[in-house]
Each structure stands twice: as structure tokens, then as C-alpha cells.
Design a protein around this motif. Structure first.
Motif, PDB file in Angstrom:
ATOM      1  N   PHE A  39       0.680  18.051  22.351  1.00  0.00           N
ATOM      2  CA  PHE A  39       0.573  16.610  22.162  1.00  0.00           C
ATOM      3  C   PHE A  39      -0.819  16.120  22.525  1.00  0.00           C
ATOM      4  O   PHE A  39      -1.393  15.285  21.817  1.00  0.00           O
ATOM      5  CB  PHE A  39       1.616  15.890  23.023  1.00  0.00           C
TER       6      PHE A  39
ATOM      7  N   TYR B  70       7.741  13.067  15.455  1.00  0.00           N
ATOM      8  CA  TYR B  70       8.127  14.030  16.488  1.00  0.00           C
ATOM      9  C   TYR B  70       9.525  14.582  16.210  1.00  0.00           C
ATOM     10  O   TYR B  70       9.747  15.795  16.271  1.00  0.00           O
ATOM     11  CB  TYR B  70       8.099  13.393  17.879  1.00  0.00           C
TER      12      TYR B  70
ATOM     13  N   ASN C 243       7.701  17.646  14.737  1.00  0.00           N
ATOM     14  CA  ASN C 243       7.100  18.264  15.925  1.00  0.00           C
ATOM     15  C   ASN C 243       8.057  18.383  17.095  1.00  0.00           C
ATOM     16  O   ASN C 243       7.629  18.487  18.243  1.00  0.00           O
ATOM     17  CB  ASN C 243       5.866  17.454  16.360  1.00  0.00           C
TER      18      ASN C 243
ATOM     19  N   ARG D 221       7.585  10.784  21.499  1.00  0.00           N
ATOM     20  CA  ARG D 221       8.848  11.468  21.205  1.00  0.00           C
ATOM     21  C   ARG D 221       9.895  10.551  20.592  1.00  0.00           C
ATOM     22  O   ARG D 221      10.928  11.013  20.111  1.00  0.00           O
ATOM     23  CB  ARG D 221       9.380  12.134  22.473  1.00  0.00           C
TER      24      ARG D 221
ATOM     25  N   SER E  28      -0.020   9.823  16.930  1.00  0.00           N
ATOM     26  CA  SER E  28       0.159  10.248  18.322  1.00  0.00           C
ATOM     27  C   SER E  28       0.025   9.093  19.308  1.00  0.00           C
ATOM     28  O   SER E  28       0.581   9.148  20.404  1.00  0.00           O
ATOM     29  CB  SER E  28      -0.854  11.348  18.673  1.00  0.00           C
TER      30      SER E  28
END
Length: 348
Positions: free
Chosen positions: A87, A75, A79, A70, A43
Motif C-alpha cells: 500500500f 482494494y 488488491n 481498504r 490510494s
């Protein structure tokens, strides 16, 4: 007072510092486990040891971090479409893990500087503690090396399992070194028990190998596959132990192989620990061998429970945390069995 001896007061303060470091490393291992189990490790896309200590403080900063995330493969493939709140959840896990690492480094460096200023590092202790701090710095670099495997032009949605294993194993090694140094500063000499020395070393080696194998299982989410026991998908040995597309790399990257290896090592370790407790019963090492056997048994049973439930967060974290305790019990056993190479550096 012997030359280069360490006073009882110095030993007491250094041991307290080592306990604090040990507790912080243990907490970091658990937070790191939660970070992996929640898929939070990718992340934060940059390694900023100093600047990164501050999290996003306003909405614009959060959106900027989210935009960077992103761009990651995780991602895009796993995700896609997640909300900012989702997030933030994974971001805080990774930030907390890194922040604990920074705090450990701060405590380590300040402690070492204070002890050096007070001339408490005689008997070669200064070099040992400096080596410990250097291992901590290396761990930070390996942490980013691990995270980098899931960044850039890659099809990975998580970090490389072997890099995760390296990162975890070094953390475990650091905790073992802390424990050994703490024990060595107890002051009172230990009675060596050479009759159990080789067995104790073998047990520690097996425990460490098992913990490293568990890190591979965690890195591949293999604990959430093959959730029957004692068979694997109804087979004694999984038929696709070696996968055609992976070949020998199945040992490090195949879910079937890594979980099977983890199981087999557990059986070997469990059996050897029980045998050792029986073999050395009544001797000088009877209690530490028995304690280790009891801990290994608890860990094995908890591991089966965790597997049958597909490794949910709470069960998996307890399994990891108990595994660390098993490792430290094995370190204590080796320390008790080994004859001291030099007299205790602590002044009597």
C-alpha cells in the motif's frame, strides 16, 4: 518605450519562470502516467489540498490511511490482502503526483505576485498569466473529480477513462499555453509563413486528439490488450469494435474501440506529417515541418514497440513523454506559421 511594453529584463525573468512551470508540468504528466500504470491513483481517498501535503509520519497514521483504502472497491476487488508495504508503494506515487501539483500552484502564484508587484505585466500579459494560473486551479479540481469516480458506491477498480482523458488533456493544454506564452515573449518578431498555416493547425489538432485518445487507452489498460500488429487479434477491424453492453459508449469505454481509434489516428497523423514535410520542403517552415515529421515517426515506431510488449511501465512512460514533445513541436509549428495579431509586447 511604448506604453504597456515589457522590458527585456522582465521578459527574461518571466520566460525563465515559464520554463520552470513547463518542466514541472511535464514532470507531473510523467509521474501521473506512472501513477496510472501502477494503479496508484485511488490510494489516497480524500482531497485535502493543504493538510494533505504532509504524508503519514508514523505507523498509526499509515494504518489509518490503509484502513480508508481498504474500504474502496479497488482494494476489495483487485488488491484484497495487500500488505502495508505494498500500500505504501502505491500511496507514494499518488502523493508525489499531488505534491507536484501543489508545488506548481505555489510557484505559479508566487511568480505572478512578484511580477505584478514589479509592474512587469503590461500589454495584457497579466490577464494571460492570470488565466494560466486559473487553469492550474481548475486542473486540481478536475483531478479530484477524476479520483472521485473510483470512490464510494461503485464497481470501478480505477478512475473513469473519460475523466482521466479530461485531466490529462487539460494538463497538456496548460503546457501548450505555457509554450505559446514563452515563445511570444522572445522579443524578436517572427516571420509569418501563411502558406503552411492551415496544415500546421490541422497537425496540432490531430496530435491533440491522438494524445486524448491515448489517455483513453491508458485509462482502460487497453494497451495491454490486442498486442499484435498490424492486426488486432488477427483482424483488420476488431469484430467487437462496438460492444453490445456498451453501445456507443464503446468509443470511450471499450478496449477494442479505443485502441483501434488510437491506431487509426496514428496512421493518419503519421501520413500527414510526412506529406507536409515533403510539401513544404525548401520553404520558410521546412525545418519545423521536418522536425515534427521525424518526431511523429519516432513516436509511431515507439508506440508499436510498446504495444507489442504489452505496455510495460518504462516503454509506456517514454511513449507518453515523447508524445508531449511531439505536441510542443506542433505548437511551435503553429506559432511559426501564424502571423502575429499584435506586435511583440517586449521592448526592442
Amino acid at each position: 518605450m511604448a506604453a504597456n511594453a515589457i522590458s527585456p529584463v522582465a521578459a527574461r525573468w518571466i520566460r525563465a519562470w515559464l520554463i520552470l512551470l513547463g518542466l514541472l508540468v511535464y514532470a507531473t504528466i510523467l509521474v501521473g502516467g506512472a501513477t496510472r500504470l501502477t494503479d496508484s491513483g485511488l490510494s489516497i481517498t480524500e482531497w485535502q489540498p493543504v493538510k494533505g501535503a504532509l504524508p503519514p509520519l508514523d505507523e498509526a497514521s499509515w494504518l489509518a490511511e490503509f484502513d480508508k483504502y481498504r474500504e474502496t472497491t479497488q482494494y476489495k476487488l483487485q488488491n484484497h490482502g495487500m500488505s502495508l508495504a505494498e500500500f505504501q508503494f502505491i500511496y507514494w506515487w499518488e502523493w508525489g503526483h499531488r505534491q507536484l501539483g501543489r508545488f506548481i500552484g505555489l510557484v505559479a502564484v508566487i511568480g505572478l505576485a512578484v511580477f505584478a508587484a514589479r509592474r512587469w505585466l503590461g500589454g495584457g500579459l497579466g490577464w494571460k498569466l492570470l488565466g494560466l494560473v486559473a487553469l492550474g486551479g481548475l486542473q486540481g479540481a478536475i483531478g479530484w473529480w477524476m479520483v472521485a469516480s473510483g470512490m464510494g458506491d461503485t464497481d470501478r477498480v480505477s478512475v473513469a477513462p473519460y475523466r482521466l482523458m479530461t485531466h490529462f488533456s487539460l494538463a497538456l493544454l496548460i503546457l501548450c499555453v505555457i509554450t505559446w506564452l514563452w515563445l511570444s515573449l522572445r522579443g524578436a518578431p517572427r516571420a509569418a509563413a501563411p502558406e503552411g498555416r492551415r496544415t500546421s493547425i490541422l497537425l496540432l489538432a490531430l496530435v491533440f486528439m491522438q494524445m486524448a485518445a491515448g489517455a483513453l487507452v491508458a485509462g482502460l489498460d487497453a494497451g495491454r490488450s490486442y498486442n499484435d500488429w498490424p492486426l488486432m487479434a488477427g483482424e483488420l477491424v476488431p469484430s467487437h469494435y462496438i460492444q453490445g453492453d456498451l453501445g456507443i459508449r464503446s468509443l470511450f469505454e471499450g478496449r477494442a474501440a479505443t485502441q483501434f481509434n488510437h491506431r487509426v489516428l496514428a496512421y493518419v497523423l503519421w501520413g500527414l506529417s510526412l506529406w507536409a514535410a515533403w510539401r513544404y520542403w525548401g520553404g520558410a517552415l521546412a525545418r519545423p515541418f521536418a522536425v515534427l515529421a521525424a518526431l511523429v515517426s519516432a513516436q509511431a515506431l515507439w508506440g508499436i514497440l510498446t504495444l507489442l510488449n504489452a505496455a510495460p511501465l518504462t516503454l509506456a512512460l517514454v511513449h507518453q513523454g515523447l508524445g508531449v514533445i511531439v505536441t510542443l513541436a506542433a505548437v511551435y509549428l503553429v506559432w511559426r506559421a501564424a502571423a502575429p495579431a499584435t506586435p511583440s509586447p517586449v521592448q526592442e
